[in-house]
Design a protein around this motif. Structure first.
Motif, PDB file in Angstrom:
ATOM      1  N   THR A 132      36.151  34.148  46.669  1.00 53.87           N
ATOM      2  CA  THR A 132      36.047  35.376  47.455  1.00 53.87           C
ATOM      3  C   THR A 132      35.619  36.468  46.472  1.00 53.87           C
ATOM      4  OG1 THR A 132      38.314  36.198  47.116  1.00 53.87           O
ATOM      5  CG2 THR A 132      37.985  34.593  48.907  1.00 53.87           C
ATOM      6  N   PRO A 133      35.258  37.649  46.961  1.00 56.23           N
ATOM      7  CA  PRO A 133      34.889  38.709  46.021  1.00 56.23           C
ATOM      8  C   PRO A 133      36.032  39.091  45.066  1.00 56.23           C
ATOM      9  CG  PRO A 133      34.121  39.247  48.213  1.00 56.23           C
ATOM     10  CD  PRO A 133      35.000  38.034  48.348  1.00 56.23           C
ATOM     11  N   ASN A 134      37.280  38.867  45.462  1.00 51.25           N
ATOM     12  CA  ASN A 134      38.429  39.292  44.667  1.00 51.25           C
ATOM     13  C   ASN A 134      39.075  38.179  43.857  1.00 51.25           C
ATOM     14  OD1 ASN A 134      38.233  41.810  46.099  1.00 51.25           O
ATOM     15  ND2 ASN A 134      39.234  40.786  47.804  1.00 51.25           N
ATOM     16  N   TYR A 135      38.948  36.944  44.297  1.00 49.20           N
ATOM     17  CA  TYR A 135      39.655  35.811  43.700  1.00 49.20           C
ATOM     18  C   TYR A 135      38.754  34.596  43.659  1.00 49.20           C
ATOM     19  CZ  TYR A 135      44.136  38.126  44.773  1.00 49.20           C
ATOM     20  OH  TYR A 135      45.180  38.994  44.838  1.00 49.20           O
ATOM     21  N   PHE A 136      39.190  33.605  42.892  1.00 48.60           N
ATOM     22  CA  PHE A 136      38.792  32.235  43.186  1.00 48.60           C
ATOM     23  C   PHE A 136      40.023  31.365  43.065  1.00 48.60           C
ATOM     24  CE2 PHE A 136      37.528  32.264  38.663  1.00 48.60           C
ATOM     25  CZ  PHE A 136      38.077  31.080  38.193  1.00 48.60           C
ATOM     26  N   PHE A 137      40.028  30.335  43.905  1.00 49.75           N
ATOM     27  CA  PHE A 137      41.172  29.437  44.028  1.00 49.75           C
ATOM     28  C   PHE A 137      40.707  28.028  43.693  1.00 49.75           C
ATOM     29  CE2 PHE A 137      41.580  32.905  47.027  1.00 49.75           C
ATOM     30  CZ  PHE A 137      42.864  33.370  46.800  1.00 49.75           C
ATOM     31  N   ILE A 138      41.395  27.391  42.765  1.00 44.07           N
ATOM     32  CA  ILE A 138      41.105  26.006  42.422  1.00 44.07           C
ATOM     33  C   ILE A 138      42.062  25.140  43.227  1.00 44.07           C
ATOM     34  CG2 ILE A 138      41.151  24.274  40.590  1.00 44.07           C
ATOM     35  CD1 ILE A 138      40.439  26.545  38.624  1.00 44.07           C
ATOM     36  N   LEU A 189      40.151  38.180  40.036  1.00 42.74           N
ATOM     37  CA  LEU A 189      39.002  38.578  39.232  1.00 42.74           C
ATOM     38  C   LEU A 189      39.141  39.996  38.672  1.00 42.74           C
ATOM     39  CD1 LEU A 189      36.219  36.941  41.396  1.00 42.74           C
ATOM     40  CD2 LEU A 189      37.081  36.172  39.186  1.00 42.74           C
ATOM     41  N   SER A 190      39.971  40.844  39.302  1.00 41.20           N
ATOM     42  CA  SER A 190      40.150  42.202  38.786  1.00 41.20           C
ATOM     43  C   SER A 190      40.929  42.209  37.475  1.00 41.20           C
ATOM     44  CB  SER A 190      40.847  43.088  39.825  1.00 41.20           C
ATOM     45  OG  SER A 190      42.186  42.657  40.010  1.00 41.20           O
ATOM     46  N   GLU A 191      41.668  41.128  37.196  1.00 38.80           N
ATOM     47  CA  GLU A 191      42.441  41.041  35.959  1.00 38.80           C
ATOM     48  C   GLU A 191      41.663  40.396  34.815  1.00 38.80           C
ATOM     49  OE1 GLU A 191      46.099  39.039  36.871  1.00 38.80           O
ATOM     50  OE2 GLU A 191      46.699  40.562  38.315  1.00 38.80           O
ATOM     51  N   GLU A 236      41.365  36.047  30.648  1.00 38.47           N
ATOM     52  CA  GLU A 236      42.393  37.051  30.893  1.00 38.47           C
ATOM     53  C   GLU A 236      43.211  37.113  29.609  1.00 38.47           C
ATOM     54  OE1 GLU A 236      44.696  35.804  34.250  1.00 38.47           O
ATOM     55  OE2 GLU A 236      43.049  36.037  35.642  1.00 38.47           O
ATOM     56  N   GLY A 237      42.863  38.048  28.722  1.00 35.71           N
ATOM     57  CA  GLY A 237      43.532  38.096  27.426  1.00 35.71           C
ATOM     58  C   GLY A 237      43.188  36.851  26.640  1.00 35.71           C
ATOM     59  N   LYS A 238      44.211  36.088  26.225  1.00 37.42           N
ATOM     60  CA  LYS A 238      43.972  34.874  25.433  1.00 37.42           C
ATOM     61  C   LYS A 238      43.775  33.642  26.308  1.00 37.42           C
ATOM     62  CE  LYS A 238      46.557  36.587  21.534  1.00 37.42           C
ATOM     63  NZ  LYS A 238      46.197  36.364  20.183  1.00 37.42           N
ATOM     64  N   SER A 239      44.084  33.713  27.594  1.00 36.04           N
ATOM     65  CA  SER A 239      43.922  32.543  28.456  1.00 36.04           C
ATOM     66  C   SER A 239      42.525  32.534  29.082  1.00 36.04           C
ATOM     67  CB  SER A 239      45.005  32.496  29.529  1.00 36.04           C
ATOM     68  OG  SER A 239      44.886  33.577  30.402  1.00 36.04           O
ATOM     69  N   TRP A 240      42.069  31.351  29.457  1.00 39.65           N
ATOM     70  CA  TRP A 240      40.744  31.189  30.052  1.00 39.65           C
ATOM     71  C   TRP A 240      40.781  30.105  31.124  1.00 39.65           C
ATOM     72  CZ3 TRP A 240      38.948  26.262  29.768  1.00 39.65           C
ATOM     73  CH2 TRP A 240      39.501  25.449  28.766  1.00 39.65           C
ATOM     74  N   VAL A 241      39.797  30.156  31.979  1.00 37.10           N
ATOM     75  CA  VAL A 241      39.594  29.108  32.984  1.00 37.10           C
ATOM     76  C   VAL A 241      38.096  28.977  33.203  1.00 37.10           C
ATOM     77  CG1 VAL A 241      39.788  30.678  34.958  1.00 37.10           C
ATOM     78  CG2 VAL A 241      40.220  28.253  35.282  1.00 37.10           C
ATOM     79  N   SER A 242      37.659  27.753  33.456  1.00 38.06           N
ATOM     80  CA  SER A 242      36.253  27.548  33.786  1.00 38.06           C
ATOM     81  C   SER A 242      36.145  26.436  34.818  1.00 38.06           C
ATOM     82  CB  SER A 242      35.437  27.188  32.541  1.00 38.06           C
ATOM     83  OG  SER A 242      35.771  25.895  32.089  1.00 38.06           O
ATOM     84  N   PHE A 243      35.066  26.486  35.577  1.00 39.11           N
ATOM     85  CA  PHE A 243      34.766  25.384  36.482  1.00 39.11           C
ATOM     86  C   PHE A 243      33.265  25.240  36.627  1.00 39.11           C
ATOM     87  CE2 PHE A 243      35.070  28.871  39.568  1.00 39.11           C
ATOM     88  CZ  PHE A 243      33.970  28.641  40.379  1.00 39.11           C
TER      89      PHE A 243
END
Length: 144
Positions: free
Chosen positions: A31-37, A98-100, A119-126
């Motif tokens: 969505t424009p605000n989030y993504f959900f895995i 996504l705003s964070e 987000e700071g030191k954490s990451w996510v990718s897909f």
């Protein structure tokens, strides 16, 4: 719900810093605000053996079918986002605001796209497995 408010990627491979040794076969709801895995299968990579867990969220339907039904039957974007949070039990490993994000980018290689946020030191990718879904991802988030 309008198509420009939500993108469903039915087959993707996700990884994140909270579970660095796991590959998450998943569906992604953007969505424009989030993504959900939404994990369909989680494969843990260990030195001696692999662990595989198959997931189920929608009774009597596959995960992609259940997500399509949910999206088609939800009128407001905020309702969809709240329902996705409930389905995923508010689990921060699968819900990304996504705003964070301190960094957001989509990289491409040989037609494949990978979305990565930090987000700071954490990451996510897909990465969507199909080139068509990768192209749709880049069009959905044009400013990444």
């Amino acid at each position: 719900m309008n198509n420009h408010e939500c993108l469903l990627i039915t087959d993707a491979l996700a990884m994140n810093s909270k579970m660095p040794m796991k590959q998450i076969h998943s569906c992604i709801v953007c969505t424009p605000n989030y993504f959900f895995i939404v994990p369909t299968k989680t494969v843990g990579v260990f030195v001696i053996f692999d662990t595989i867990k198959n997931h189920s969220f929608f009774e009597g339907q596959t995960i992609p079918q259940g997500l399509k039904t949910l999206i088609n039957n939800t009128e407001k974007l905020s309702d969809l986002e709240n329902q996705m949070k409930e389905i995923l039990n508010q689990d921060a490993k699968y819900i990304f605001d996504l705003s964070e994000a301190t960094s957001k980018k989509i990289k491409g290689f040989l037609g494949k796209k990978t979305l990565q946020i930090r987000e700071g030191k954490s990451w996510v990718s897909f990465s969507p497995k199909s080139k068509a879904e990768g192209k749709a991802l880049a069009e959905f988030y044009p400013n990444f």
